[in-house]
Design a protein around this motif. Structure first.
Motif, PDB file in Angstrom:
ATOM      1  N   MET A   1       0.854  -1.180   0.000  1.00  0.00           N
ATOM      2  CA  MET A   1       0.000   0.000   0.000  1.00  0.00           C
ATOM      3  C   MET A   1       0.896   1.239   0.000  1.00  0.00           C
ATOM      4  SD  MET A   1      -3.182   0.963   2.473  1.00  0.00           S
ATOM      5  CE  MET A   1      -2.383   1.205   4.014  1.00  0.00           C
ATOM      6  N   SER A   2       0.724   2.097  -0.974  1.00  0.00           N
ATOM      7  CA  SER A   2       1.493   3.328  -1.106  1.00  0.00           C
ATOM      8  C   SER A   2       0.807   4.442  -0.328  1.00  0.00           C
ATOM      9  CB  SER A   2       1.591   3.692  -2.582  1.00  0.00           C
ATOM     10  OG  SER A   2       2.250   4.915  -2.731  1.00  0.00           O
ATOM     11  N   LEU A   3       1.518   5.005   0.638  1.00  0.00           N
ATOM     12  CA  LEU A   3       0.948   6.047   1.490  1.00  0.00           C
ATOM     13  C   LEU A   3       1.475   7.411   1.098  1.00  0.00           C
ATOM     14  CD1 LEU A   3       1.261   4.316   4.948  1.00  0.00           C
ATOM     15  CD2 LEU A   3      -0.772   4.512   3.538  1.00  0.00           C
ATOM     16  N   LYS A   4       0.598   8.401   1.156  1.00  0.00           N
ATOM     17  CA  LYS A   4       0.966   9.780   0.867  1.00  0.00           C
ATOM     18  C   LYS A   4       0.542  10.663   2.029  1.00  0.00           C
ATOM     19  CE  LYS A   4       2.254   9.956  -3.585  1.00  0.00           C
ATOM     20  NZ  LYS A   4       3.460  10.574  -4.040  1.00  0.00           N
ATOM     21  N   ILE A   5       1.396  11.621   2.350  1.00  0.00           N
ATOM     22  CA  ILE A   5       1.008  12.684   3.277  1.00  0.00           C
ATOM     23  C   ILE A   5       0.648  13.853   2.384  1.00  0.00           C
ATOM     24  CG2 ILE A   5       1.739  14.189   5.142  1.00  0.00           C
ATOM     25  CD1 ILE A   5       3.748  12.047   5.951  1.00  0.00           C
ATOM     26  N   ARG A   6      -0.624  14.219   2.372  1.00  0.00           N
ATOM     27  CA  ARG A   6      -1.103  15.196   1.401  1.00  0.00           C
ATOM     28  C   ARG A   6      -2.185  16.084   2.000  1.00  0.00           C
ATOM     29  NH1 ARG A   6      -4.145  10.825  -2.431  1.00  0.00           N
ATOM     30  NH2 ARG A   6      -5.950  10.498  -1.119  1.00  0.00           N
ATOM     31  N   LEU A   7      -2.660  17.007   1.170  1.00  0.00           N
ATOM     32  CA  LEU A   7      -3.700  17.948   1.591  1.00  0.00           C
ATOM     33  C   LEU A   7      -5.072  17.440   1.170  1.00  0.00           C
ATOM     34  CD1 LEU A   7      -1.993  21.273   0.468  1.00  0.00           C
ATOM     35  CD2 LEU A   7      -2.096  20.353   2.771  1.00  0.00           C
ATOM     36  N   ALA A   8      -6.050  17.603   2.058  1.00  0.00           N
ATOM     37  CA  ALA A   8      -7.448  17.323   1.735  1.00  0.00           C
ATOM     38  C   ALA A   8      -8.191  18.647   1.884  1.00  0.00           C
ATOM     39  CB  ALA A   8      -8.025  16.273   2.676  1.00  0.00           C
ATOM     40  N   ARG A   9      -8.890  19.068   0.846  1.00  0.00           N
ATOM     41  CA  ARG A   9      -9.520  20.391   0.845  1.00  0.00           C
ATOM     42  C   ARG A   9     -10.827  20.382   1.606  1.00  0.00           C
ATOM     43  NH1 ARG A   9     -12.601  24.406  -1.786  1.00  0.00           N
ATOM     44  NH2 ARG A   9     -11.397  26.272  -2.231  1.00  0.00           N
ATOM     45  N   GLY A  10     -11.010  21.439   2.352  1.00  0.00           N
ATOM     46  CA  GLY A  10     -12.262  21.671   3.053  1.00  0.00           C
ATOM     47  C   GLY A  10     -12.621  23.136   2.870  1.00  0.00           C
ATOM     48  N   GLY A  11     -13.531  23.631   3.663  1.00  0.00           N
ATOM     49  CA  GLY A  11     -13.930  25.021   3.539  1.00  0.00           C
ATOM     50  C   GLY A  11     -14.968  25.202   2.462  1.00  0.00           C
ATOM     51  N   SER A  12     -15.396  26.414   2.299  1.00  0.00           N
ATOM     52  CA  SER A  12     -16.432  26.706   1.322  1.00  0.00           C
ATOM     53  C   SER A  12     -15.825  27.264   0.039  1.00  0.00           C
ATOM     54  CB  SER A  12     -17.435  27.701   1.915  1.00  0.00           C
ATOM     55  OG  SER A  12     -16.770  28.895   2.275  1.00  0.00           O
ATOM     56  N   LYS A  13     -16.689  27.614  -0.874  1.00  0.00           N
ATOM     57  CA  LYS A  13     -16.251  28.138  -2.159  1.00  0.00           C
ATOM     58  C   LYS A  13     -15.446  29.423  -1.961  1.00  0.00           C
ATOM     59  CE  LYS A  13     -18.347  29.740  -6.450  1.00  0.00           C
ATOM     60  NZ  LYS A  13     -19.623  29.981  -7.122  1.00  0.00           N
ATOM     61  N   LYS A  14     -14.257  29.472  -2.556  1.00  0.00           N
ATOM     62  CA  LYS A  14     -13.341  30.612  -2.493  1.00  0.00           C
ATOM     63  C   LYS A  14     -12.845  30.912  -1.081  1.00  0.00           C
ATOM     64  CE  LYS A  14     -15.038  32.702  -6.681  1.00  0.00           C
ATOM     65  NZ  LYS A  14     -15.371  33.921  -7.388  1.00  0.00           N
ATOM     66  N   ARG A  15     -13.024  30.003  -0.156  1.00  0.00           N
ATOM     67  CA  ARG A  15     -12.514  30.134   1.219  1.00  0.00           C
ATOM     68  C   ARG A  15     -11.869  28.803   1.605  1.00  0.00           C
ATOM     69  NH1 ARG A  15     -12.399  34.747   3.646  1.00  0.00           N
ATOM     70  NH2 ARG A  15     -12.652  33.732   5.637  1.00  0.00           N
ATOM     71  N   PRO A  16     -10.727  28.455   0.983  1.00  0.00           N
ATOM     72  CA  PRO A  16     -10.156  27.124   1.191  1.00  0.00           C
ATOM     73  C   PRO A  16      -9.590  26.925   2.588  1.00  0.00           C
ATOM     74  CG  PRO A  16      -8.654  28.468  -0.062  1.00  0.00           C
ATOM     75  CD  PRO A  16      -9.924  29.273   0.079  1.00  0.00           C
ATOM     76  N   TYR A  17      -9.641  25.693   3.025  1.00  0.00           N
ATOM     77  CA  TYR A  17      -9.045  25.252   4.274  1.00  0.00           C
ATOM     78  C   TYR A  17      -8.605  23.814   4.032  1.00  0.00           C
ATOM     79  CZ  TYR A  17      -8.381  24.209   9.201  1.00  0.00           C
ATOM     80  OH  TYR A  17      -7.832  23.860  10.411  1.00  0.00           O
ATOM     81  N   TYR A  18      -7.378  23.517   4.345  1.00  0.00           N
ATOM     82  CA  TYR A  18      -6.845  22.196   4.042  1.00  0.00           C
ATOM     83  C   TYR A  18      -6.446  21.467   5.322  1.00  0.00           C
ATOM     84  CZ  TYR A  18      -6.421  23.991  -0.701  1.00  0.00           C
ATOM     85  OH  TYR A  18      -6.680  24.527  -1.924  1.00  0.00           O
ATOM     86  N   THR A  19      -6.706  20.171   5.353  1.00  0.00           N
ATOM     87  CA  THR A  19      -6.181  19.339   6.419  1.00  0.00           C
ATOM     88  C   THR A  19      -5.054  18.498   5.834  1.00  0.00           C
ATOM     89  OG1 THR A  19      -7.870  17.677   5.963  1.00  0.00           O
ATOM     90  CG2 THR A  19      -8.316  19.222   7.741  1.00  0.00           C
ATOM     91  N   ILE A  20      -4.014  18.315   6.621  1.00  0.00           N
ATOM     92  CA  ILE A  20      -2.887  17.499   6.203  1.00  0.00           C
ATOM     93  C   ILE A  20      -3.162  16.093   6.720  1.00  0.00           C
ATOM     94  CG2 ILE A  20      -0.402  17.171   6.384  1.00  0.00           C
ATOM     95  CD1 ILE A  20      -0.239  20.242   6.874  1.00  0.00           C
TER      96      ILE A  20
END
Length: 119
Positions: A1-20
């Motif tokens: 299994m290949s694992l990545k540490i990456r960003l997952a986008r959240g927040g609303s339109k034009k107001r991004p918030y990312y979780t790592i």
């Protein structure tokens, strides 16, 4: 299994918030993940302490297990001193093209002629 540490986008339109997050490379960007490791809020000022929050201990554990960070996450880890990032700099990219250099030489020559004519 290949694992990545990456960003997952959240927040609303034009107001991004990312979780790592750490996730399987085959899972969707905002889909299933194994663990949340931090967050990034690009709407905050660059010098704000809460702009990038990382759980350094857990990130180091996942890196030891073989998880690969994406380019953006690796940049955050390098700033925090957790991982090493190779400098990706292309000094040739900033130089003007051949025609622009020729035009600059012509302008410099005309300016020199105008100065000599005035003197």
């Amino acid at each position: 299994m290949s694992l990545k540490i990456r960003l997952a986008r959240g927040g609303s339109k034009k107001r991004p918030y990312y979780t790592i997050v750490v996730a399987d490379a085959r899972s969707p960007r905002d889909g299933r993940f194994l663990e949340k490791l931090g967050s990034w809020n690009p709407m905050l000022a660059k010098d704000d302490a809460k702009r990038v929050e990382l759980n350094a201990e857990r990130i180091q554990d996942w890196l030891a297990k073989g998880a690969q960070p994406t380019d953006r996450v690796l940049r955050f880890l390098a700033e925090a001193g957790i991982a090493q990032r190779d400098a990706k700099n292309n000094p040739e990219k900033a130089k003007p093209g051949k025609k622009a250099q020729e035009r600059a030489k012509e302008r410099a020559a005309k300016a020199a002629e105008a100065e000599s004519a005035e003197a």
